[in-house]
Design a protein around this motif. Structure first.
Motif, PDB file in Angstrom:
ATOM      1  N   SER A  36     -27.000 -35.801 -24.488  1.00  0.00           N
ATOM      2  CA  SER A  36     -25.874 -36.018 -23.583  1.00  0.00           C
ATOM      3  C   SER A  36     -25.127 -37.316 -23.861  1.00  0.00           C
ATOM      4  N   GLY A  37     -25.903 -38.391 -24.150  1.00  0.00           N
ATOM      5  CA  GLY A  37     -25.263 -39.694 -24.275  1.00  0.00           C
ATOM      6  C   GLY A  37     -25.413 -40.359 -25.619  1.00  0.00           C
ATOM      7  N   GLY A  38     -25.993 -39.660 -26.596  1.00  0.00           N
ATOM      8  CA  GLY A  38     -26.179 -40.234 -27.922  1.00  0.00           C
ATOM      9  C   GLY A  38     -27.593 -40.716 -28.139  1.00  0.00           C
ATOM     10  N   PRO A  39     -28.068 -40.698 -29.380  1.00  0.00           N
ATOM     11  CA  PRO A  39     -29.479 -41.005 -29.682  1.00  0.00           C
ATOM     12  C   PRO A  39     -29.816 -42.491 -29.809  1.00  0.00           C
ATOM     13  N   ARG A  70     -34.640 -34.817 -33.218  1.00  0.00           N
ATOM     14  CA  ARG A  70     -34.108 -33.460 -33.070  1.00  0.00           C
ATOM     15  C   ARG A  70     -32.601 -33.501 -32.842  1.00  0.00           C
ATOM     16  N   VAL A  71     -32.165 -34.462 -32.030  1.00  0.00           N
ATOM     17  CA  VAL A  71     -30.728 -34.612 -31.775  1.00  0.00           C
ATOM     18  C   VAL A  71     -30.013 -35.100 -33.033  1.00  0.00           C
ATOM     19  N   LYS A  72     -30.599 -36.090 -33.682  1.00  0.00           N
ATOM     20  CA  LYS A  72     -29.989 -36.625 -34.905  1.00  0.00           C
ATOM     21  C   LYS A  72     -29.872 -35.553 -35.987  1.00  0.00           C
ATOM     22  N   ASN A  73     -30.817 -34.623 -35.998  1.00  0.00           N
ATOM     23  CA  ASN A  73     -30.820 -33.568 -37.019  1.00  0.00           C
ATOM     24  C   ASN A  73     -29.996 -32.352 -36.613  1.00  0.00           C
ATOM     25  N   GLY A  74     -29.309 -32.440 -35.476  1.00  0.00           N
ATOM     26  CA  GLY A  74     -28.370 -31.390 -35.101  1.00  0.00           C
ATOM     27  C   GLY A  74     -28.943 -30.239 -34.303  1.00  0.00           C
ATOM     28  N   ALA A  75     -30.081 -30.430 -33.635  1.00  0.00           N
ATOM     29  CA  ALA A  75     -30.649 -29.360 -32.807  1.00  0.00           C
ATOM     30  C   ALA A  75     -29.664 -28.963 -31.716  1.00  0.00           C
ATOM     31  N   THR A  76     -29.628 -27.693 -31.396  1.00  0.00           N
ATOM     32  CA  THR A  76     -28.652 -27.182 -30.427  1.00  0.00           C
ATOM     33  C   THR A  76     -29.313 -26.601 -29.182  1.00  0.00           C
TER      34      THR A  76
END
Length: 246
Positions: A36-39, A70-76
């Protein structure tokens, strides 16, 4: 000797299951906050806060890192918050909170738990009006007057402010003021370590259960805690041991 071993083995299994539950909960919370707000915790206050809470609860670093990566690697993946309200035996009530990526799966877990414990789910709002939701911040390092000054300077209203027996200051406020209260205290006390830092759901009245009623309630709690998607269960049974002591 055999019996003692089995009891110890069961206790260790319960402890491991509880840790797994906590790790799963924080993994999802950290993932959601990062998405939501960045890693970057330095730029995302919500993420930083949940990471700090995870560390206090002794969540391993790899669990935290995996959720952020997971967020940095583009998980959706998308998680949805669900709240169930229900009635247990003899006036007991429960609020069950979940964070799930599969609503149907969650419902298929929670509903049978109530049925098997001779309890029932209620409609939305059937129980929640019997609970107060509040931000609770507790810390040491300031007295009441200094804390009040900090809140005034931060333009934050608190519902209650008290000094506890150990010298800690406990602030209770509206859930919407949660971050503002923390920031106000941090502005006055930059290195503050919050002993309590959470949104609490607290019953306005409690009940005590005995005998078969307590047996059924314990069964319900165990079944809910075994549900993969259940993260938090709030209830009004004052003499139920939630098993925090290990």
């Amino acid at each position: 000797m055999g019996r003692a071993h089995e009891v110890r083995k069961a206790s260790m299994a319960a402890t491991a299951a509880k840790k797994t539950k906590i790790y799963s909960y924080y993994g999802k919370e950290i993932y959601q906050a990062a998405k939501s707000g960045g890693p970057d915790p330095d730029a995302n206050l919500s993420l930083r806060a949940i990471i700090n809470k995870a560390k206090k609860d002794q969540v391993p670093g790899h669990v935290i890192d995996n959720a952020i990566n997971r967020v940095k690697n583009g998980a959706t993946d998308n998680y949805e918050e669900l709240q169930f309200e229900g009635f247990g035996p003899n006036g007991s009530t429960l609020i069950v909170k979940c964070l799930t990526d599969n609503v149907n799966r969650t419902i298929s877990q929670v509903r049978p738990a109530f049925t098997k414990a001779h309890s029932k789910l209620g409609a939305e709002g059937s129980v929640s009006y019997l609970y107060n939701v509040q931000a609770v911040i507790q810390f040491k390092g300031l007295n009441e007057e200094e804390t009040l000054d900090a809140l005034i300077e931060g333009d934050v209203d608190a519902k209650d402010l008290e000094t506890l027996e150990d010298g800690s200051i406990r602030i209770t406020g509206e859930p919407t003021d949660y971050n503002a209260i923390k920031l106000a205290i941090q502005a006055k006390l930059p290195n503050v370590d919050f002993d309590v830092d959470e949104i609490q759901t607290v019953p306005t009245e409690t009940v005590e259960l005995e005998g078969e009623d307590m047996t059924l309630f314990e069964r319900l709690m165990n079944l809910l805690n075994d549900c993969e998607d259940v993260d938090q269960v709030y209830h009004n049974v004052s003499n139920y041991n939630d098993g925090e002591e290990e």
